[in-house]
Write a protein that holds these residues in place. Structure first.
Motif, PDB file in Angstrom:
ATOM      1  N   TYR A  97      58.118  69.108  60.205  1.00  0.00           N
ATOM      2  CA  TYR A  97      56.832  68.678  60.120  1.00  0.00           C
ATOM      3  C   TYR A  97      56.401  67.612  61.281  1.00  0.00           C
ATOM      4  O   TYR A  97      56.622  66.417  61.058  1.00  0.00           O
ATOM      5  N   PRO A  98      56.148  67.942  62.590  1.00  0.00           N
ATOM      6  CA  PRO A  98      56.036  67.182  63.703  1.00  0.00           C
ATOM      7  C   PRO A  98      54.920  66.453  63.421  1.00  0.00           C
ATOM      8  O   PRO A  98      55.073  65.267  63.877  1.00  0.00           O
ATOM      9  N   ARG A  99      53.737  66.664  62.879  1.00  0.00           N
ATOM     10  CA  ARG A  99      52.840  65.754  62.821  1.00  0.00           C
ATOM     11  C   ARG A  99      53.037  64.768  61.612  1.00  0.00           C
ATOM     12  O   ARG A  99      52.530  63.514  61.835  1.00  0.00           O
ATOM     13  N   VAL A 100      53.681  65.225  60.672  1.00  0.00           N
ATOM     14  CA  VAL A 100      54.070  64.117  59.760  1.00  0.00           C
ATOM     15  C   VAL A 100      55.154  63.084  60.409  1.00  0.00           C
ATOM     16  O   VAL A 100      54.941  61.808  60.135  1.00  0.00           O
ATOM     17  N   SER A 101      55.883  63.497  61.140  1.00  0.00           N
ATOM     18  CA  SER A 101      56.854  62.716  61.604  1.00  0.00           C
ATOM     19  C   SER A 101      56.455  61.765  62.711  1.00  0.00           C
ATOM     20  O   SER A 101      56.752  60.511  62.938  1.00  0.00           O
ATOM     21  N   GLU A 102      55.279  61.995  63.443  1.00  0.00           N
ATOM     22  CA  GLU A 102      54.628  61.358  64.542  1.00  0.00           C
ATOM     23  C   GLU A 102      53.782  60.295  63.690  1.00  0.00           C
ATOM     24  O   GLU A 102      53.910  59.040  64.118  1.00  0.00           O
ATOM     25  N   TYR A 103      52.943  60.582  62.709  1.00  0.00           N
ATOM     26  CA  TYR A 103      52.140  59.490  61.903  1.00  0.00           C
ATOM     27  C   TYR A 103      53.046  58.653  61.152  1.00  0.00           C
ATOM     28  O   TYR A 103      52.805  57.220  61.028  1.00  0.00           O
TER      29      TYR A 103
ATOM     30  N   HIS B  99      48.868  73.620  34.960  1.00  0.00           N
ATOM     31  CA  HIS B  99      48.233  73.503  36.382  1.00  0.00           C
ATOM     32  C   HIS B  99      48.356  72.213  36.830  1.00  0.00           C
ATOM     33  O   HIS B  99      48.746  71.235  36.314  1.00  0.00           O
ATOM     34  N   LEU B 100      48.255  72.226  38.225  1.00  0.00           N
ATOM     35  CA  LEU B 100      48.407  70.863  38.979  1.00  0.00           C
ATOM     36  C   LEU B 100      47.468  70.830  40.241  1.00  0.00           C
ATOM     37  O   LEU B 100      46.831  71.613  40.768  1.00  0.00           O
ATOM     38  N   CYS B 101      47.569  69.574  40.882  1.00  0.00           N
ATOM     39  CA  CYS B 101      46.801  69.389  41.975  1.00  0.00           C
ATOM     40  C   CYS B 101      47.452  68.394  42.827  1.00  0.00           C
ATOM     41  O   CYS B 101      47.718  67.298  42.823  1.00  0.00           O
ATOM     42  N   PRO B 102      48.222  69.112  43.856  1.00  0.00           N
ATOM     43  CA  PRO B 102      49.058  68.419  44.890  1.00  0.00           C
ATOM     44  C   PRO B 102      48.052  67.533  45.699  1.00  0.00           C
ATOM     45  O   PRO B 102      47.039  68.390  46.111  1.00  0.00           O
ATOM     46  N   THR B 103      48.315  66.563  45.881  1.00  0.00           N
ATOM     47  CA  THR B 103      47.393  65.529  46.702  1.00  0.00           C
ATOM     48  C   THR B 103      48.022  64.649  47.630  1.00  0.00           C
ATOM     49  O   THR B 103      49.207  64.125  47.356  1.00  0.00           O
ATOM     50  N   VAL B 104      47.542  64.868  49.052  1.00  0.00           N
ATOM     51  CA  VAL B 104      47.890  63.831  49.977  1.00  0.00           C
ATOM     52  C   VAL B 104      46.859  63.081  50.740  1.00  0.00           C
ATOM     53  O   VAL B 104      45.559  63.880  50.480  1.00  0.00           O
ATOM     54  N   GLY B 105      47.068  61.823  51.496  1.00  0.00           N
ATOM     55  CA  GLY B 105      45.994  61.307  52.312  1.00  0.00           C
ATOM     56  C   GLY B 105      46.669  60.122  52.764  1.00  0.00           C
ATOM     57  O   GLY B 105      47.886  59.742  52.606  1.00  0.00           O
TER      58      GLY B 105
ATOM     59  N   THR C 123      39.771  55.790  52.715  1.00  0.00           N
ATOM     60  CA  THR C 123      40.750  56.509  52.000  1.00  0.00           C
ATOM     61  C   THR C 123      40.312  57.975  52.256  1.00  0.00           C
ATOM     62  O   THR C 123      39.167  58.300  51.721  1.00  0.00           O
ATOM     63  N   THR C 124      41.185  58.948  52.655  1.00  0.00           N
ATOM     64  CA  THR C 124      40.885  60.532  52.926  1.00  0.00           C
ATOM     65  C   THR C 124      41.913  60.945  51.971  1.00  0.00           C
ATOM     66  O   THR C 124      43.130  60.896  52.383  1.00  0.00           O
ATOM     67  N   TYR C 125      41.494  62.126  51.222  1.00  0.00           N
ATOM     68  CA  TYR C 125      42.564  62.878  50.457  1.00  0.00           C
ATOM     69  C   TYR C 125      42.443  64.378  50.858  1.00  0.00           C
ATOM     70  O   TYR C 125      41.294  64.748  50.984  1.00  0.00           O
ATOM     71  N   LEU C 126      43.238  65.252  50.779  1.00  0.00           N
ATOM     72  CA  LEU C 126      43.358  66.542  50.933  1.00  0.00           C
ATOM     73  C   LEU C 126      44.088  67.248  49.712  1.00  0.00           C
ATOM     74  O   LEU C 126      45.304  66.744  49.442  1.00  0.00           O
ATOM     75  N   PHE C 127      43.385  68.222  48.928  1.00  0.00           N
ATOM     76  CA  PHE C 127      44.300  68.664  47.814  1.00  0.00           C
ATOM     77  C   PHE C 127      43.639  70.176  47.788  1.00  0.00           C
ATOM     78  O   PHE C 127      42.806  70.312  48.152  1.00  0.00           O
ATOM     79  N   PHE C 128      44.481  70.700  46.504  1.00  0.00           N
ATOM     80  CA  PHE C 128      43.889  71.937  46.080  1.00  0.00           C
ATOM     81  C   PHE C 128      44.268  72.071  44.648  1.00  0.00           C
ATOM     82  O   PHE C 128      45.463  71.457  44.138  1.00  0.00           O
ATOM     83  N   TYR C 129      43.674  72.836  43.894  1.00  0.00           N
ATOM     84  CA  TYR C 129      43.871  73.415  42.455  1.00  0.00           C
ATOM     85  C   TYR C 129      44.849  74.332  42.518  1.00  0.00           C
ATOM     86  O   TYR C 129      44.649  75.181  43.326  1.00  0.00           O
ATOM     87  N   ASP C 130      45.753  74.366  41.399  1.00  0.00           N
ATOM     88  CA  ASP C 130      46.580  75.395  41.604  1.00  0.00           C
ATOM     89  C   ASP C 130      47.271  75.815  39.978  1.00  0.00           C
ATOM     90  O   ASP C 130      47.407  74.718  39.293  1.00  0.00           O
TER      91      ASP C 130
ATOM     92  N   LEU D   2      51.907  69.698  52.765  1.00  0.00           N
ATOM     93  CA  LEU D   2      50.572  69.553  52.806  1.00  0.00           C
ATOM     94  C   LEU D   2      50.180  68.347  53.704  1.00  0.00           C
ATOM     95  O   LEU D   2      48.932  68.241  54.244  1.00  0.00           O
ATOM     96  N   PHE D   3      50.968  67.386  53.662  1.00  0.00           N
ATOM     97  CA  PHE D   3      50.612  66.448  54.503  1.00  0.00           C
ATOM     98  C   PHE D   3      50.738  66.912  56.045  1.00  0.00           C
ATOM     99  O   PHE D   3      49.751  66.620  56.932  1.00  0.00           O
ATOM    100  N   GLU D   4      51.531  67.795  56.446  1.00  0.00           N
ATOM    101  CA  GLU D   4      51.377  68.494  57.942  1.00  0.00           C
ATOM    102  C   GLU D   4      49.910  69.104  57.867  1.00  0.00           C
ATOM    103  O   GLU D   4      49.394  69.014  59.032  1.00  0.00           O
TER     104      GLU D   4
END
Length: 513
Positions: A10-16, A239-245, A291-298, A311-313
């Motif tokens: 996860y290079p972008r995660v590592s960078e930030y 059901h669940l909603c993985p969420t990162v931001g 604050t910004t979040y990215l998520f999806f329903y599943d 998801l963070f990547e």
């Protein structure tokens, strides 16, 4: 070792994360969450609730309490009411630091007022915990047919709450009573049920086992609760909603007075060969922060990658398509979590939320909103009844399961609307790439044509059955594809389950009148 693994995969995660204070500590926690998903689907759920006769003979009880809480987020709020208002001796412990949740909360002001009405906080204390209030919010879904509707929502999720500040005040209220305690870095291991009490076994940061006795053990350990998993035969959520931001500064073209509640910018992401409809959320966080979040329903049973690191990547890769990064863009801290929901196949609550001397709260009970996937709102709405109900049980020693399971945040309207989350879960086998967006855009169009109370009720979980039926009929009339989607999304069993939910909702409404 952790940093090397993340940098490779996860290079972008590592960078930030490499630029964030305590970034490696956040990564350790996120990896623990991700390991849960790897284990939960491939290993039987652990047995952690035992009969008292199975307690180790050499167990020494360190102290006794009325209530012992595992989990120091929503558990702190509930415990502070029980300690400060009802004078109960409480212990709150957390595997990490109590009062430091991994995600922020936003809620409407009139819902926050419940915290004052229940006698927990003063108006001044509540107001001090609000990082930002914004004038309005909106929801918008990506479509290319020229019918895209931006739906404005007033009085919905319009307060960004400093969760650390709010929980810090709650913690102080608990510690004001010298007999009560809040303990950090203590991990739940097992509990042992006796006729009149329960003994909770924990492990401290010295890897020592410690035992506490309580009249009631309150499980507020969230979606990962091993107690909830065992008492629900491994199916504590459906059901669940993985969420990162992130909480950041330096984003361009953000409005400090407006919240973006549900926003999609593209069709479903099928790059992995599977599929998920990614959705953004953005809101002011006070000062120049956003604050910004990215998520999806599943659904829990899907084969999608549910890892937060993955998801963070994706988040860091796609963030510029949502908000332009300025030259002074800085990430201050990550926010993340896996938010659960539960589909009740019946006329009333079907999920286990209690056992003898055990009560679940918050995400451990998985009774929150399936649309906003926010257990905080559900918890706050029901805090008065949850605390009053537990006090009645304590007063009459009514610690049996049949009594404690009545102390629940279950709401028939929320349970019935759980069917809606199935439409939000993209399925590569049945859905075209823009299915979720087109359907939700039609819902936005319908809501825009109705009085504002309908949209407010839908997003704040205060819908009446007649409201939902009116909206549903209008959507079906304007977007007939939803009828075909019902067959593929719900199937026969799911359709029958939805009818049960509706009947249960109608019966509960009639009984309350």
């Amino acid at each position: 070792m952790i940093a090397d693994k993340v940098q490779t995969l996860y290079p972008r995660v590592s960078e930030y994360f490499g630029k964030i204070r305590n970034g490696n500590r956040y990564l350790e926690h996120i990896l623990e969450v991700d390991n849960f998903w790897q284990n939960v689907e491939h290993s039987p759920c652990s047995k952690v609730v035992f009969q008292g006769s199975e307690m180790p003979e050499d167990a020494c009880i360190a102290d006794e309490y009325d209530l012992v809480y595992a989990g120091g987020s929503l558990g702190l709020l509930h415990a502070s009411v029980m300690a400060s208002k009802y004078g109960r001796k409480v212990l709150v412990f957390d595997r990490y630091v109590s009062g430091k949740p991994s995600r922020d909360w936003n809620i409407s002001w009139n819902e926050l007022e419940n915290l004052e009405q229940v006698g927990l906080f003063s108006y001044e204390e509540i107001n001090a915990s609000i990082a930002c209030r914004y004038k309005t919010g909106w929801a918008e879904f990506y479509v290319e047919n020229g019918r895209k509707k931006r739906l404005y929502l007033d009085n919905v999720l319009d307060c960004a709450v400093e969760s650390d500040q709010l929980l810090s005040i709650a913690r102080q209220k608990i510690l004001a009573d010298e007999s009560s305690r809040v303990v950090d870095n203590m991990t739940f291991m097992r509990c042992f049920q006796f006729p009149e009490s329960v003994v909770i076994e924990v492990e401290n940061n010295m890897h020592e086992r410690v035992y506490f006795r309580a009249k009631v053990f309150v499980d507020s350990m969230g979606v990962h609760s091993p107690v909830a998993m065992q008492l629900n035969d491994g199916a504590s959520f459906t059901h669940l909603c993985p969420t990162v931001g992130t909480v950041s500064s330096g984003l361009e073209n953000v409005d400090p007075d407006i919240g973006e509640i549900l926003v999609s910018t593209e069709p479903a992401d099928t790059s992995s060969g599977r599929g998920r409809q990614l959705i953004w959320e953005g809101f002011p966080a006070g000062g120049n922060r956003y604050t910004t979040y990215l998520f999806f329903y599943d659904s829990r049973s899907s084969d999608n990658d549910k890892s937060l690191l993955g998801l963070f990547e994706t988040y860091f890769r796609k963030l510029p398509s949502y908000k332009k990064l300025g030259k002074d863009f800085v990430v201050h801290r990550p926010v993340y979590g896996v938010i659960p929901a539960y589909y009740h196949d019946g006329f009333e609550r079907t999920r286990q939320v209690a056992d003898n001397n055990i009560l679940m709260l918050g995400d451990a009970a998985a009774l929150g909103s399936p649309l906003t996937f926010c257990g905080f709102g559900s918890f706050v709405r029901n805090l008065k009844s949850l605390t009053e109900g537990l006090e009645r049980a304590l007063a009459c020693n009514g610690f049996e399961k049949k009594n404690l399971e009545q102390i629940s945040a279950y709401e028939p309207n929320v349970a019935a609307m759980a069917n809606l989350m199935k439409y939000m879960c993209y399925n590569k086998h049945t859905d075209h790439p823009n299915f979720v967006n087109e359907l939700m855009n039609e819902v936005m169009i319908v809501l825009d044509g109705l009085p504002p109370r309908y949209r407010e009720a839908m997003f704040k979980d205060t819908m009446e059955l007649s409201d939902l039926l009116l909206i549903g009929l209008n959507v079906a009339w304007k977007y007939p594809g939803v009828l075909m989607a019902t067959a593929s999304k719900l199937g026969l069993d799911g359709s029958l389950g939805m009818m049960k939910n509706m009947i249960g909702w109608a019966m509960s409404s009639k009984a309350s009148n």
